[in-house]
Motif scaffolding. Structure first.
Motif, PDB file in Angstrom:
ATOM      1  N   LYS A  88       0.844  -1.202   0.000  1.00  0.00           N
ATOM      2  CA  LYS A  88       0.000   0.000   0.000  1.00  0.00           C
ATOM      3  C   LYS A  88       0.875   1.245   0.000  1.00  0.00           C
ATOM      4  O   LYS A  88       0.608   2.213  -0.737  1.00  0.00           O
ATOM      5  CB  LYS A  88      -0.935  -0.006   1.223  1.00  0.00           C
ATOM      6  N   ASP A  92       1.018   4.182  -2.834  1.00  0.00           N
ATOM      7  CA  ASP A  92       0.780   5.584  -2.473  1.00  0.00           C
ATOM      8  C   ASP A  92       1.788   6.514  -3.138  1.00  0.00           C
ATOM      9  O   ASP A  92       1.472   7.668  -3.426  1.00  0.00           O
ATOM     10  CB  ASP A  92       0.821   5.776  -0.956  1.00  0.00           C
ATOM     11  N   ASN A 122      -8.917  -5.594  -1.619  1.00  0.00           N
ATOM     12  CA  ASN A 122      -8.233  -4.361  -1.231  1.00  0.00           C
ATOM     13  C   ASN A 122      -7.360  -3.841  -2.376  1.00  0.00           C
ATOM     14  O   ASN A 122      -7.394  -2.650  -2.719  1.00  0.00           O
ATOM     15  CB  ASN A 122      -7.419  -4.646   0.025  1.00  0.00           C
ATOM     16  N   VAL A 126      -7.823  -0.227  -4.617  1.00  0.00           N
ATOM     17  CA  VAL A 126      -6.745   0.770  -4.716  1.00  0.00           C
ATOM     18  C   VAL A 126      -6.300   0.931  -6.166  1.00  0.00           C
ATOM     19  O   VAL A 126      -6.139   2.060  -6.656  1.00  0.00           O
ATOM     20  CB  VAL A 126      -5.567   0.402  -3.791  1.00  0.00           C
ATOM     21  N   GLY A 129      -8.646   2.892  -8.158  1.00  0.00           N
ATOM     22  CA  GLY A 129      -8.470   4.303  -7.836  1.00  0.00           C
ATOM     23  C   GLY A 129      -7.283   4.927  -8.553  1.00  0.00           C
ATOM     24  O   GLY A 129      -7.221   6.150  -8.720  1.00  0.00           O
TER      25      GLY A 129
END
Length: 184
Positions: A88, A92, A122, A126, A129
């Motif tokens: 993650k 980012d 999950n 992400v 997105g």
């Protein structure tokens, strides 16, 4: 066609690495140029939300590889019903410009029987997105699928992974052709 394979496990020894090593081999057999980014060996700083870490060598490598990739194969262990924090954090640091109109295959290594689905969900959220074209097919493996060296050896699991590699290569070629037509 260039595919970036990302091992999302921060562990030195991991089943996730077993998935990504085999995925790399399978994708290369299908004619893809594959680069490999391993979050178990490439240590990224924590994402601060600004450009504070732009000089970090591992971060520069990740961004460069993501920029030039035509597609992605991303795998993670399932930690507390989600992807690893290391993965993650890496995502980012990236943005929609790295993923837009690019296919992405996702995989998870389960710590127990029939786990991994929440990590896949999950990752799917992400990556969506980030504008990735996440394949509807996905891969999850149980601990019994590996040997003592964390190599994926279960014949059925290897076959499923090979099918995903074929699909990723096929869709990557089609996506690149469509994107190139739109540019012209």
């Amino acid at each position: 066609m260039k595919i970036l394979v990302v091992n999302g496990s921060p562990m030195e020894k991991s089943r996730t690495r077993g998935i990504t090593r085999l995925a790399k081999e399978l994708l290369e057999e299908k004619g893809a140029e594959v680069t490999f980014f391993d979050l178990g060996t490439e240590k990224l700083p924590l994402f601060p939300g600004d450009e504070e870490n732009d000089q970090n060598e591992s971060l520069q490598k990740l961004k460069k590889e993501a920029d030039t990739a035509d597609a992605f194969f991303i795998a993670s262990p399932e930690y507390h019903n989600g992807m690893s924090g290391a993965l993650k954090n890496a995502l980012d640091f990236l943005g929609g410009s790295h993923f837009k109109h690019k296919p992405a295959a996702i995989a998870a290594a389960s710590g127990g029987s029939k786990g991994g689905i929440n990590a896949l969900n999950n990752m799917r959220i992400v990556l969506r997105g980030l504008y990735a074209l996440v394949l509807p097919d996905q891969f999850v493996s149980d601990p019994y699928c590996y040997d003592d060296e964390y190599n994926l050896v279960d014949r059925e699991a290897v076959g499923r992974l090979e099918d995903m590699a074929t699909l990723l290569v096929t869709l990557s070629k089609k996506s690149a052709a469509i994107t190139n037509e739109q540019v012209l």
